[in-house]
Write a protein that holds these residues in place. Structure first.
Motif, mmCIF file in Angstrom:
data_model
loop_
_atom_site.group_PDB
_atom_site.id
_atom_site.type_symbol
_atom_site.label_atom_id
_atom_site.label_comp_id
_atom_site.label_asym_id
_atom_site.label_seq_id
_atom_site.Cartn_x
_atom_site.Cartn_y
_atom_site.Cartn_z
ATOM 1 N N PHE A 548 55.987 61.388 26.292
ATOM 2 C CA PHE A 548 56.853 60.903 25.648
ATOM 3 C C PHE A 548 58.608 62.181 25.870
ATOM 4 O O PHE A 548 59.300 61.452 25.647
ATOM 5 C CB PHE A 548 56.592 61.286 24.092
ATOM 6 N N ARG A 550 59.166 63.228 28.559
ATOM 7 C CA ARG A 550 60.299 62.408 29.232
ATOM 8 C C ARG A 550 60.823 60.775 29.273
ATOM 9 O O ARG A 550 61.985 60.932 29.718
ATOM 10 C CB ARG A 550 59.502 62.046 31.007
ATOM 11 N N SER A 551 59.496 59.913 28.611
ATOM 12 C CA SER A 551 60.365 59.319 28.263
ATOM 13 C C SER A 551 62.281 58.957 27.153
ATOM 14 O O SER A 551 62.876 58.037 27.618
ATOM 15 C CB SER A 551 59.738 58.298 27.564
ATOM 16 N N MET A 552 61.952 60.071 26.988
ATOM 17 C CA MET A 552 62.691 60.278 25.255
ATOM 18 C C MET A 552 63.520 61.120 26.280
ATOM 19 O O MET A 552 65.713 60.814 26.195
ATOM 20 C CB MET A 552 62.774 61.680 24.440
ATOM 21 N N MET B 1 55.826 67.944 34.828
ATOM 22 C CA MET B 1 56.190 69.322 34.087
ATOM 23 C C MET B 1 55.391 70.262 33.555
ATOM 24 O O MET B 1 54.235 70.009 33.034
ATOM 25 C CB MET B 1 56.479 68.437 32.621
ATOM 26 N N PHE B 15 65.251 68.579 20.132
ATOM 27 C CA PHE B 15 64.781 67.643 20.475
ATOM 28 C C PHE B 15 64.192 67.326 18.980
ATOM 29 O O PHE B 15 63.898 65.052 19.491
ATOM 30 C CB PHE B 15 63.375 68.023 21.107
ATOM 31 N N LEU B 18 67.047 64.990 18.316
ATOM 32 C CA LEU B 18 67.018 63.699 19.163
ATOM 33 C C LEU B 18 66.173 62.520 18.554
ATOM 34 O O LEU B 18 66.556 61.206 19.130
ATOM 35 C CB LEU B 18 67.062 64.176 20.829
ATOM 36 N N VAL B 19 64.601 63.426 19.407
ATOM 37 C CA VAL B 19 63.877 61.739 18.265
ATOM 38 C C VAL B 19 64.209 61.247 16.955
ATOM 39 O O VAL B 19 63.734 59.996 17.082
ATOM 40 C CB VAL B 19 62.549 62.610 18.248
ATOM 41 N N LYS B 22 67.590 58.694 17.424
ATOM 42 C CA LYS B 22 66.881 57.508 18.310
ATOM 43 C C LYS B 22 66.489 56.591 17.555
ATOM 44 O O LYS B 22 66.941 55.209 18.422
ATOM 45 C CB LYS B 22 66.898 58.046 20.165
ATOM 46 N N ASN B 94 70.540 65.335 24.254
ATOM 47 C CA ASN B 94 70.494 65.632 25.455
ATOM 48 C C ASN B 94 70.380 66.649 26.483
ATOM 49 O O ASN B 94 69.797 67.304 26.623
ATOM 50 C CB ASN B 94 69.828 64.116 25.609
#
Lengths: 563, 103
Positions: A548, A550-552, B1, B15, B18-19, B22, B94
């Motif tokens: 998730f 990475r997709s974001m 990662m 983060f 952003l989530v 979006k 981002n």
């Protein structure tokens, strides 16, 4: 799908047979009379072929790595890719078909083009950037990101190949019929020519050549259509009101062409069609593959923005062209012939109602422009089949060969070689099927391809990106249920069970299965994921968070480090 | 990662922002598009005569024509709104996030 329209529009069957067998591909239905050679079109077409083969040669010298072959090296810009996506979408049939539909039924043609367009915004929000951030070459990369490679890739590759095969057959048959009409070539030599050129573009030039063929064709189609629409409007002093008045005055249906004529008389089928079109687009492998040709998520989003603009503009043009055809082509003795249908003499356009735009090209631009439009129609088919072949070949080489059979123990050079072999095999199969299906009605195949894309590919892709709880078992079993149910519902529905197999009544009442098969797929994927308590499943759920992120954010995405 | 990086990204308020932004914009625009499209489809299915009304007395152009064109334009505009915000505001956010977690 076309057949669907048939039943619904409720026009005289004779007009319809000629008018509607067309949307994304199968341009023509039934026997076609071969015409004398159309030299202007042939000359224009060979100029196009020579030019694109030159590009293929250029691309071949730049295509070394697998990334070059599958994704044009990731160096296509958002604008170029937008044109290429639009090129994939503006097929010969949507050009000839929608303008013909507008000519025979006016407003209803607009309804149809809107259905094709409104899926694009959804793709931008839900699919494009996540796909670009997670995947490498095929949508199976994304679906198998945290799931077991072997079963998920096998499933995705089968989904891809089924969609590609159905779409290819429809395109090949459409191509053969169209070329027979436009160029005066024989059906089988036309099909072979298409197959051979497709193999040349893909094997030598890979995605780079395929993309450029698509871009050139999109530019040719957009400029040709713009010219035609401008010529039509210039005749009415650039007044839409005058255009509609003239059209209403000369159309046998009169003012009925200005309002809906029953295209969507059955709301269930209408909504089902809308769902199939909207989500099918988001599951078409050759469209999804286009998001890997750009360098990052930003360009992927821009691609869809430009694509939506080009496609929307194009559909508005086809609407004007259709009205132009009402004014200049419909009922004019020089474009009309009398054929015998079921023992009755019937008047129709020379070559069938699909030829509306082609005749209009002759009327507004003379022989050379008619040749140009004919060549564009052919070029369009070539570009679309090349994109399909490439995505089929990638499913074989990247998903099945490299990740399932060789389990990653292979190298890029071998993988690319396998794709080239797969392309040649696909080309041969496409030619054989194209010739085999010459006299079959293949119109339903495009509808089937969209329904499978919406019911098998899209749910698995969507849930892999949006739902933590997805497991391998859920994806494979649920996706397969979606695939099989879409096929069954079409086979048991009116298009195949009644019209092709000749049974008196359909076992499944609707023409479009997506409203049923897509939720069924989602439900089965959910159910079988929930029932999966294996350690593998627990691990897959745990991997959702990194996926998730990475997709974001695009952190770790393919190619991001290069720039 | 690696785990560490994941932890830092998750802990970073940018983060979450952003989530949130979006996702919210994406779903809002999805609903707008679906409403426009299915509104049009339902009008065709249940009240075709509305679309067949003349734009003004004596004109042959019907209400359906500009409405249809508006549906096409709305798809383009809605895509544009999302792409514009995502390519400027969200990408900016981002980038800041990526820099912070990598430093």
């Amino acid at each position: 799908m076309i057949r669907t329209l048939h039943g619904r529009l409720g026009f005289a069957a004779a007009t319809l047979c000629a008018a509607l067998p067309l949307w994304a591909a199968p341009a023509l239905d039934g026997p076609v009379e071969q015409r004398s050679l159309n030299w202007h079109a042939i000359v224009m077409f060979f100029i196009f072929v020579a030019f694109t083969l030159g590009i293929t040669y250029w691309a071949a010298r730049r295509t070394r790595s697998a990334k070059d072959f599958y994704a044009a090296g990731g160096g296509i810009t958002g604008f170029q890719n937008g044109l290429a996506i639009a090129g994939d979408y503006m097929s010969a049939a949507s050009f000839l078909g929608i303008s013909a539909l507008v000519m025979t039924s006016g407003f209803d043609g607009l309804i149809y083009s809107i259905g094709f367009l409104v899926g694009w915004p959804i793709i931008t929000f839900l699919v494009a950037e996540r796909l670009r951030n997670l995947g490498k070459y095929t949508f199976a990369d994304v679906a198998s990101y945290r799931l077991a490679q072997t079963p998920v890739r096998t499933f995705a590759a089968i989904g891809t190949l089924v969609v590609v095969a159905l779409y290819l057959i429809a395109q090949m048959v459409g191509a053969g019929k169209l070329i027979q009409l436009l160029f005066g070539m024989s059906y089988s030599s036309a099909v072979m020519l298409v197959g051979v050129l497709m193999v040349l573009y893909v094997t030598f030039g890979g995605m780079l050549a395929t993309t450029w063929v698509q871009i050139i064709k999109a530019v040719m189609l957009l400029s040709g259509a713009t010219f035609m629409a401008a010529m039509v409007l210039s005749l009415t002093g650039f007044s839409f009101e005058t255009m509609f008045q003239t059209a209403v005055a000369s159309h046998p249906k009169g003012s009925a062409i200005m309002s809906p004529g029953g295209l969507v008389s059955n709301p269930v089928d209408a909504i089902s069609l809308g769902i199939g079109l909207m989500f099918g687009t988001a599951g078409l492998p050759h469209i999804l593959m286009r998001f890997f040709t750009v360098k990052d998520a930003k360009e992927a989003r821009k691609s869809v923005f430009f694509a939506t603009g080009f496609i929307g503009y194009f559909y508005i043009l086809t609407f004007i062209i259709g009205f132009g055809a009402i004014m200049l082509v419909l009922g004019k003795p020089e474009f009309t012939e009398t054929i015998m249908k079921d023992g009755e003499p019937v008047k129709q356009l020379i070559g069938g109602a699909n030829m509306a735009a082609v005749h209009l090209a002759g009327a507004v631009g003379g022989d050379y422009f008619l040749g140009f439009i004919s060549a564009v129609a052919f070029a369009t088919i070539l570009a679309v089949v090349s994109g399909l072949a490439l995505s089929g070949a990638s499913a074989v080489s990247h998903d099945l060969y490299a990740n399932v059979f060789a389990r990653g123990h292979t190298n890029e050079a071998k993988e690319v070689r396998v794709s080239k072999i797969a392309t040649v095999v696909l080309g041969i199969v496409a030619i054989i099927l194209g010739i085999t299906f010459e006299n079959q009605n293949v119109a339903f195949m495009v509808g089937l391809a969209f329904a499978i894309a919406a019911s098998a590919n899209f749910p698995v892709l969507f849930l892999s990106m949006f739902w933590k709880g997805l497991t391998t078992r859920g994806a494979v079993i649920g996706g397969t249920i979606g695939l099989v149910s879409a096929i069954l519902m079409i086979v048991l529905g009116p298009a195949v069970w009644v019209k092709t197999l000749g049974h008196p009544a359909a076992l499944f009442p609707y023409e479009n299965p997506s409203l049923f098969s897509m939720p069924l797929a989602f439900f089965s994927i959910w159910l079988f994921s929930k029932l999966d308590n294996s350690t593998r499943a627990a691990n897959e759920k745990a991997l959702f968070l990194p996926q998730f992120i990475r997709s974001m954010t695009g952190i770790g995405a393919e190619g991001a480090s290069r720039h | 990662m690696d785990e560490d990086l994941i932890g830092r990204i998750q802990a970073n308020p940018k983060f979450a922002e952003l989530v949130h932004k979006k996702t919210r914009l994406g779903w809002q625009l999805t609903i707008v598009m679906l409403t426009i499209y299915y509104g049009f489809v339902l009008l065709i299915a249940f009240s075709p005569s509305t679309l067949g009304m003349p734009l003004s007395a004596g004109s042959v152009t019907t209400l359906g024509i500009p409405l249809g064109v508006l549906v096409i334009l709305s798809a383009f505009v809605i895509t544009g709104i999302y792409v514009r915000r995502a390519n400027t505001e969200f990408d900016q956010l981002n980038q800041e996030l990526v820099q912070e977690v990598r430093s």
